[in-house]
Structure formats: structure tokens, C-alpha cells
Design an enzyme around this catalytic site. Sequence first.
Site: not given
Ligand code: GAR
Length: 208
Positions: A113, A115
Site C-alpha cells: 500500500n 500512504h
Molecule cells: C494517494 O494520495 C494515496 O497515497 C492515498 O490516496 C490517494 C489516492 O490518489 N491513499 C491513502 O490515503 C491510503 N490510506 P490516486 O487515486 O491519485 O492514486
Amino acid sequence: MPEGSPLRLALFASGRGSNAMAILSAVKSGRLSRIAPALLVCDRENAPVLEKARDAGLPAIFLNPKSFPSKDDYEKGILAHLREKKVEALALAGYMRLVGPVLIGAFPDRIVNIHPSLLPAFPGLHAQRQALDYGVRVTGVTVHFVDLQMDHGPVILQKTVPVFPDDTEEILVERLLPVEHEAYVEALDALSAGRLRISGRRVLWNPD
Ligand code: GAR
């Protein structure tokens, strides 16, 4: 895993899909030469990532969690698709749902994952806003193996990003995103090369 055919990877996403697209671009450019994207799984019907993935040539499916009687059943439904595509590892790329025992059990030490914080600080939603509200001067991104807790599990790599006093949430999100993309590609390259081993809570790089 390092020898022979590329690692068959499923991407899991819920929204915009910039991390998923960065991974697909890195495969296309040859930077992730040991990864073969096999499927994108999405839990939100109208998520932009579905169309983006299909446009990039990756099969993408929406599975509605509400149409399954339980979380286990939902994950068994996903698992059937993963098996059909002979998936070997999962990369959560903005997948906003806790992964449960069915998928963790089917892919032990094979789910990663990303984050947008330096875990264990600021897990969960709106990590960038949490960092701003706390007043930290440095935040960053974490790529980690996934366990049953949210944004938790052995850390593969972290990269730092400065936080400035007049940053807004939008500015910080934009500063973090390219760092996320780079970190995810680096971590997946190491995973697909067989260069990562979990030892307790730690991830050893190049263990042999
Ligand atoms: C990203 O910033 C990722 O790190 C975060 O969601 C966003 C998705 O953006 N993930 C989390 O917060 C997991 N807990 P994306 O759809 O443009 O990749």
C-alpha cells in the site's frame, strides 16, 4: 519470484488513479520490467481510475461491496477474478477500504500500500490535512506491506517532503503526489526483483 516471468500484479483503487497510472507508465517505459499488470479492481462505480485504466489497456472491474452479504463474501468475489487472471501480488493505490482476512490470507506478504504520510503518523483519511493540522514541518510518503490494520504493516520505504507554514491542503497534496509515484515504482521494482524480505516488523532489502 525474481527468476523468469514477470510478477502478475493487480492494482486496487477507489478514485482518481494517479498512482495506478504512474505504475502503468513505469511498466510501459520499461522501468518496471518485472511487473505484468493483470487487472484493476475498483470499489466505486464512478471512479475516474476505471476509465483511465481501460484507456491504458488494463482490464478494470468495478465490484460493489454493497451487493455482497459480507466483507468476506466481497473479498471472495474479488478473489475469483484475481485467480482467473493468475494474479500473484496486489498494490493498493488509493484503495479506500480496509483489506480483510480473505485477501490477506490469499496473498501473504504480497499486498502493498502507499500512504501520503510518514507512518505511523497520520493514518487514515486526509493524511495531508492531518499533517497540516498537527503543524509538522516534515511529512512524506510510506510504502508498506499490508496487514489487517489500516495503513499499517512492515515499512518498505519512506520519502520525506517539507511542509511550509503557508501550505494549504491542496498545495501539500500536489507536493506529495510525484513523490508517491516515485516511491511506489521504486518499491514495486524491489518487490518484483525479490529484493525484499520481511523479518518481524522490518523489511530487509537485498537480504541474500
Ligand atoms: C494517494 O494520495 C494515496 O497515497 C492515498 O490516496 C490517494 C489516492 O490518489 N491513499 C491513502 O490515503 C491510503 N490510506 P490516486 O487515486 O491519485 O492514486
